[in-house]
Motif scaffolding. Structure first.
Motif, PDB file in Angstrom:
ATOM      1  N   ALA A  27       9.171  57.604  40.644  1.00 36.01           N
ATOM      2  CA  ALA A  27       8.915  57.014  39.286  1.00 36.01           C
ATOM      3  C   ALA A  27      10.495  56.056  39.692  1.00 36.01           C
ATOM      4  O   ALA A  27      10.135  55.105  39.367  1.00 36.01           O
ATOM      5  CB  ALA A  27       9.015  58.277  38.012  1.00 36.01           C
ATOM      6  N   ALA A  47       9.597  53.697  41.752  1.00 31.80           N
ATOM      7  CA  ALA A  47       8.261  51.882  41.487  1.00 31.80           C
ATOM      8  C   ALA A  47       9.389  51.516  40.029  1.00 31.80           C
ATOM      9  O   ALA A  47       9.013  49.880  40.058  1.00 31.80           O
ATOM     10  CB  ALA A  47       7.263  53.084  40.566  1.00 31.80           C
ATOM     11  N   LEU A  48      10.235  51.865  39.482  1.00 35.53           N
ATOM     12  CA  LEU A  48      10.843  50.715  38.311  1.00 35.53           C
ATOM     13  C   LEU A  48      11.823  49.503  39.116  1.00 35.53           C
ATOM     14  O   LEU A  48      11.779  48.651  39.091  1.00 35.53           O
ATOM     15  CB  LEU A  48      12.227  52.166  38.103  1.00 35.53           C
ATOM     16  N   TRP A  99       6.786  47.493  39.972  1.00 33.41           N
ATOM     17  CA  TRP A  99       6.273  47.849  38.079  1.00 33.41           C
ATOM     18  C   TRP A  99       7.810  46.858  38.007  1.00 33.41           C
ATOM     19  O   TRP A  99       7.408  46.185  37.435  1.00 33.41           O
ATOM     20  CB  TRP A  99       7.196  49.461  37.823  1.00 33.41           C
ATOM     21  N   ARG A 150       2.372  43.123  32.977  1.00 34.88           N
ATOM     22  CA  ARG A 150       2.988  44.716  32.377  1.00 34.88           C
ATOM     23  C   ARG A 150       2.071  44.364  31.150  1.00 34.88           C
ATOM     24  O   ARG A 150       0.695  45.718  31.495  1.00 34.88           O
ATOM     25  CB  ARG A 150       3.856  45.087  32.082  1.00 34.88           C
ATOM     26  N   LEU A 155       6.336  52.191  28.719  1.00 36.69           N
ATOM     27  CA  LEU A 155       5.400  51.324  29.790  1.00 36.69           C
ATOM     28  C   LEU A 155       6.161  50.694  29.163  1.00 36.69           C
ATOM     29  O   LEU A 155       5.971  48.967  30.035  1.00 36.69           O
ATOM     30  CB  LEU A 155       3.867  51.889  30.094  1.00 36.69           C
ATOM     31  N   THR A 176       9.447  53.482  33.841  1.00 37.16           N
ATOM     32  CA  THR A 176       8.625  54.722  34.657  1.00 37.16           C
ATOM     33  C   THR A 176       8.411  56.056  33.664  1.00 37.16           C
ATOM     34  O   THR A 176       9.592  56.544  33.142  1.00 37.16           O
ATOM     35  CB  THR A 176       8.131  54.625  35.813  1.00 37.16           C
ATOM     36  N   VAL A 187      -2.634  49.793  37.428  1.00 38.22           N
ATOM     37  CA  VAL A 187      -0.924  49.815  37.594  1.00 38.22           C
ATOM     38  C   VAL A 187      -0.426  50.181  38.886  1.00 38.22           C
ATOM     39  O   VAL A 187      -1.134  51.592  39.444  1.00 38.22           O
ATOM     40  CB  VAL A 187      -0.964  50.993  36.749  1.00 38.22           C
ATOM     41  N   VAL A 222       4.138  54.807  38.832  1.00 43.06           N
ATOM     42  CA  VAL A 222       4.629  54.561  37.037  1.00 43.06           C
ATOM     43  C   VAL A 222       4.323  55.264  36.056  1.00 43.06           C
ATOM     44  O   VAL A 222       4.970  55.475  35.429  1.00 43.06           O
ATOM     45  CB  VAL A 222       3.954  53.366  37.230  1.00 43.06           C
ATOM     46  N   TYR A 223       3.893  55.870  36.748  1.00 42.13           N
ATOM     47  CA  TYR A 223       3.073  56.845  35.911  1.00 42.13           C
ATOM     48  C   TYR A 223       2.613  58.165  36.486  1.00 42.13           C
ATOM     49  O   TYR A 223       1.906  58.807  37.542  1.00 42.13           O
ATOM     50  CB  TYR A 223       1.312  56.461  35.597  1.00 42.13           C
TER      51      TYR A 223
END
Ligand code: NAD
Length: 497
Positions: A61, A64-65, A69, A77, A180, A185, A210, A214-215
């Motif tokens: 996560a 990804a941040l 993302w 987004r 989000l 994330t 996505v 992120v998730y």
């Protein structure tokens, strides 16, 4: 209900963790059972995340941040979040089936509330972040050249989302949607009782593109398992939690050393106040839903009902008729008015209060036990909708959250007494007032110590308005722009001209 077991050669987990866009089994091979509360049949085995998976999920996560993302423009987004909402709606029946299998709730209820709201939570917060203005001030300075001072919102980072089982998709996406939308994330820990829809949402995230990481979803329990491991992980920036007040206290302790912010939506012991001047039929209908909907497993539900004396007997009789009209049965049966409780363990808890009420001398107006169910349903977690009268306010049944289809009804004589009784609790989540006197409605609503006060309705709310609890029912408000206060940080920029 759930039992942790070791993965054997024959058993494979049907519900996996979702980390970095991939479905993964725990390295330990540990699984736990997911059983239907309707008839106790085994729905599947769930892979229980351990330290390694939780660590990987948080680090993924974080990556990804900083990566794909974080690189997206807000418009890109939010387009992805609209796509998530659309994809949930496209796969509506799969989500419905998964939610109903895990919870046993009537399909008609999940069709109208759980799944549509699960999708709407992505759309509404995409709308909110696009439309929120920021602060801007022109400052005077001694050199007369001035300065401009403004605030920008930045994501908080990696958010731990810990969700309960009563409205699994709805309450989880109520947090994931705004998190989000604000550019964070997430690592989600759904309830061990209801792992399915959070997992299915992983497929949706992949399908609409996505970015991976992120998730993320880690499955398991609370203490000593994925829940505690997540809240103690040094890589999380904030925790948003919905569940019991005492779990909230444990999570607060877990994050205290690292001074991480929390947003808590906790338990309640909500009051309903019915004045003699109410629209009687509407009040009975509304209170019936507030007490019995989702088998009483709604945080906003009513377990204490106060009725003005002139209509007390008539109201109790009408509520009794309402309770007795609710037929327990299979979720997909259109005649089913009441599902089971979530688990045998939870039924034991609710039954213990049914026993306490009897021991303390309550008049059992209706219910008080377990309904007789046929064949396989006899293995389910069924319980009778129950109404009591005659208990003192100090009784545990009147003070403590039961989270079942039950209420205590007590008469009152004056408006002041009604307000005093409604407020005499350590909780402060919701109240519903029934009256046709407009001035009284506003007067009483302003005095009730809760996060949300309904007048002549229940469970109705524009998602742009603030939601949360007072006293021990929560910390903070989510909903509309209020969610932004938790899921973003305001950065102040001051430019000397
Ligand atoms: P719970 O507190 O037992 O569990 C909620 C979640 O927390 C689960 O995912 C669980 O595994 C996890 N958890 C438990 N202990 C933990 C720990 N020490 N560390 C980290 N995670 C932990 O609640 P529940 O039984 O799932 O849900 C029912 C409760 O939720 C009721 O009290 C109800 O009032 C409350 N609730 C509140 C709201 C609200 O909006 N205020 C909404 C729904 C439910």
């Amino acid at each position: 209900m759930s039992q942790v077991s070791k993965l054997s050669a024959q058993q494979t987990a049907s519900i996996l963790n979702f980390i970095g866009g991939e479905f993964v089994a725990a390295a330990s091979g540990k699984t736990f059972e997911n059983r239907s509360p309707v008839d106790a049949r085994l729905l599947g085995l769930v892979s229980e995340a351990g330290e390694a998976e939780v660590d990987r999920a948080v680090k993924t996560a974080r990556a990804a941040l900083a990566g794909p993302w974080g690189a997206l423009e807000m418009a890109e987004r939010t387009e992805l979040l609209y796509a998530v909402a659309n994809e949930i709606n496209r796969r509506f029946d799969e989500f419905l089936e998964a939610e109903v299998a895990d919870t046993g709730k009537p399909a008609s209820l999940a069709r109208h509330i759980d799944i549509p709201r699960g999708a709407a939570n992505f759309k509404i917060f995409a709308d909110v972040v696009k439309n929120v203005p920021s602060e801007f001030f022109q400052m005077a300075t001694p050199d007369k050249k001035g300065a401009i001072n403004y605030a920008i919102r930045v994501p908080k980072g990696v958010i731990a989302v810990i969700a309960p089982w009563n409205l699994p998709l709805l309450l989880m996406t109520w947090k994931v949607g705004p998190a989000l939308a604000c550019g964070n994330t997430v690592v989600v820990k759904p309830s061990e009782e209801t792992p399915a829809t959070a997992t299915l949402l992983g497929e949706v995230m992949n399908a609409v593109g996505v970015p991976k990481g992120v998730y993320n979803v880690v499955h398991g329990f609370g203490p000593g398992s994925a829940g505690e491991l997540l809240t103690r992980h040094p890589g999380i920036d904030a925790v948003t939690f919905t569940g019991e007040t005492r779990t909230g206290a444990a999570i607060m302790k877990a994050v205290a050393d690292r001074v991480r912010p929390v947003s808590f939506e906790l338990g309640g012991k909500n009051a309903g106040v019915v004045f003699a001047d109410c629209d009687f039929d509407a009040a009975v209908e509304g209170m019936g839903r507030a007490v019995f909907a989702n088998c009483g497993q709604v945080c906003l539900g009513t377990e204490r009902v106060y009725v003005e004396r002139p209509i007390f007997d008539k109201f109790v009789a009408a509520l009794k008729a309402k309770a007795e009209s609710l037929k327990p049965g299979r979720p997909e049966d259109a005649n089913t008015g009441l599902g089971p409780l979530i688990s045998a363990e939870h039924r034991n808890k609710v039954l213990s209060y049914y026993g306490k009420a009897r021991d303390e001398g309550a008049t059992v107006v209706t219910g008080g036990g377990i309904p007789k169910m046929e064949s396989a349903l006899a293995n389910g977690c069924w319980i009778e909708p129950t109404i009591w009268t005659g208990l003192p306010e100090e009784s545990a049944v009147v003070r403590e959250e039961i989270f079942g289809p039950c209420c205590h009804v007590r008469p009152f004589d004056t408006e002041d007494e009604a307000v005093r009784l409604a407020n005499a609790t350590q909780y402060g989540l919701a109240t519903t007032i029934w009256t046709t006197n407009l001035a009284r409605a506003h007067r009483v609503a302003a005095k009730i110590e809760v996060g949300i006060c309904w007048v002549n309705c229940w469970f109705l709310r524009d998602l742009r308005t603030p939601f949360g609890g007072s006293k021990q029912s929560g910390i903070g408000r989510e909903g509309g722009v209020h969610s932004l206060e938790f899921y973003t940080e305001l950065r102040n920029v001051c430019v000397k001209l």
